[in-house]
Design a protein around this motif. Sequence first.
Motif, PDB file in Angstrom:
ATOM      1  N   SER A 196      17.120  -1.873 -22.502  1.00 48.85           N
ATOM      2  CA  SER A 196      17.604  -2.511 -23.950  1.00 48.85           C
ATOM      3  C   SER A 196      17.803  -1.522 -24.871  1.00 48.85           C
ATOM      4  N   VAL A 197      17.068  -0.464 -25.033  1.00 49.83           N
ATOM      5  CA  VAL A 197      17.328   0.771 -26.014  1.00 49.83           C
ATOM      6  C   VAL A 197      18.699   1.165 -25.703  1.00 49.83           C
ATOM      7  N   VAL A 209      10.842  -4.444 -32.431  1.00 48.89           N
ATOM      8  CA  VAL A 209      11.083  -3.107 -32.528  1.00 48.89           C
ATOM      9  C   VAL A 209      12.064  -2.514 -31.661  1.00 48.89           C
ATOM     10  N   ASN A 210      12.676  -3.395 -30.759  1.00 47.35           N
ATOM     11  CA  ASN A 210      13.631  -3.054 -29.603  1.00 47.35           C
ATOM     12  C   ASN A 210      14.663  -4.232 -29.286  1.00 47.35           C
ATOM     13  N   PRO A 211      15.687  -3.816 -28.749  1.00 49.61           N
ATOM     14  CA  PRO A 211      16.870  -5.018 -28.596  1.00 49.61           C
ATOM     15  C   PRO A 211      16.148  -5.984 -27.503  1.00 49.61           C
ATOM     16  N   TYR A 212      15.443  -5.815 -26.711  1.00 50.95           N
ATOM     17  CA  TYR A 212      14.921  -6.815 -25.859  1.00 50.95           C
ATOM     18  C   TYR A 212      14.254  -7.991 -26.744  1.00 50.95           C
ATOM     19  N   VAL A 272      12.327  -2.691 -21.759  1.00 54.18           N
ATOM     20  CA  VAL A 272      12.574  -2.408 -23.089  1.00 54.18           C
ATOM     21  C   VAL A 272      13.410  -1.142 -23.176  1.00 54.18           C
ATOM     22  N   ALA A 273      13.118  -0.157 -22.381  1.00 57.57           N
ATOM     23  CA  ALA A 273      13.820   1.238 -22.475  1.00 57.57           C
ATOM     24  C   ALA A 273      15.240   0.929 -22.034  1.00 57.57           C
ATOM     25  N   GLU A 302      14.197  -8.227 -30.115  1.00 59.03           N
ATOM     26  CA  GLU A 302      15.465  -9.016 -30.583  1.00 59.03           C
ATOM     27  C   GLU A 302      16.093  -9.963 -30.105  1.00 59.03           C
ATOM     28  N   PRO A 315      22.020  -2.102 -25.449  1.00 52.94           N
ATOM     29  CA  PRO A 315      21.690  -3.125 -26.180  1.00 52.94           C
ATOM     30  C   PRO A 315      22.812  -4.370 -26.061  1.00 52.94           C
ATOM     31  N   GLY A 359       6.461   3.595 -31.496  1.00 51.98           N
ATOM     32  CA  GLY A 359       6.853   2.133 -31.200  1.00 51.98           C
ATOM     33  C   GLY A 359       5.530   1.163 -30.637  1.00 51.98           C
TER      34      GLY A 359
END
Length: 337
Positions: free
Chosen positions: A82-83, A138-141, A79-80, A143, A86, A280
Motif C-alpha cells: 500500500s505504501v 500510518v500507512n495507506p492501507y 501494508v508495504a 487510511e 497507494p 512506524g
Amino acid sequence: MTWLVTGGAGYIGAHVVAALQEAGMGAVVLDDLSSGFANRLPAGVPCVVGSVLDGHLVEAVLRDHRVDGVIHLAAKKQVAESVGDPLFYYRQNVEGLRVLLDAACTADVKRFVFSSSAAVYGSPPTEYITEETRCHPVNPYGETKLAGEWLVRAVAHATGTGYVNLRYFNVAGAGTPELADRQATNLIPMVFQQLALGRRPAVFGADYPTPDGTCVRDFIHVSDLAAAHVAAARRLTAHTTRLTLNVGRGHGVSVREIITQIGEVTGHPVEPTILERRTGDPARVVASVDSILRELDWNAQFGVREMISSAWTGWQLRHRKDPAPAGPAVRASHATR
C-alpha cells in the motif's frame, strides 16, 4: 436470510462462509480469486467470480440470489504494498466499497458488515485500544480502512442501513486444516516458511518498552473472528444497528513469545535474528474488547497455542514434510492485519 460475502474464498472469508452455514444462514460468494480459492467453500455455496468494482455484476448477484445482507471482506491488505502503490489501494479498497454500497442501495439491501482493521489506529500511546481511541493510520492501507468506515457510516445515515464495522486485530490459526492461511504474509505462517527454507526468522527490534523488548500484539483465532461476523449478522437481522467494534482477545503476546511457542508446537526450536526497528511499528497494539462483549455477546474462545497448532496442522497438510533446521537469517515480518 442470504448473505453476500465478498472475498468469501479467501482465508478469512472461507471461515466466515463456513460459520454462516453452520449457523443456518445462507451465503453466496463474490470473489475475483486473486488470492482466494473456490475449493475452500462448502458444497452448495455459489461462488461468482468477479470484482466488487463491477457494479453491474454486483447488482445482478444481489438481485439473482435475493441477498438480505452483505459481509464485505474483499480488499487488498499488504501494508508495504500500500505504501508503494497507494492509488491501487484506494481504488481497490475505497472505490470497490463505494461501488458495492451503490449496488446495495439500488437493490435495497440494508444490512452491512464491513471488514475493517486495527490499522486504523496507527500507533496509539495507550495500553488497551478502545473504539474511542483516536484513529491516526500510518500507512495507506490503514487510511483506506478508516475511509471505508466513514463511507459506510455516511451511507447508513443517508439510507437507513444498519452496519457493523469490525476492526480486526492480528488474525491467525485455522478452523480446519484445509482452510489454513496459504500466504506467508502474517507472522505465524511466515515463521513456518522460514523454517521450511532452513532459515531463521527476523524480528524487527528487541529494544521496545515491553517485557522482552519485542512488539506486543493481540492475536485472534480466525474461527473466533468468523463467529464475530455471525454475531454481527444476527444483530443486524434482529435490529437496525450501527456499531464499530474491536475484534481481539484483549491479551497481548510478544513477537518473541509467539516464535518461542512456534518452536514448542513444531518441535523445531526457533532462534530469530534481531534486526533494527522498522519505522512506524508501535510497541504495543492490544484491543479493549468490552464493547463487542456487551453489544454482540461475543468473546474469544481460543488461545495462542491453539492458533499456532491449528495453523501448523494446515501447513503440514499442504507441504507434507517437516521443516529443515534453522539456518541463515532472512528478512521476515510481524505485520499486522
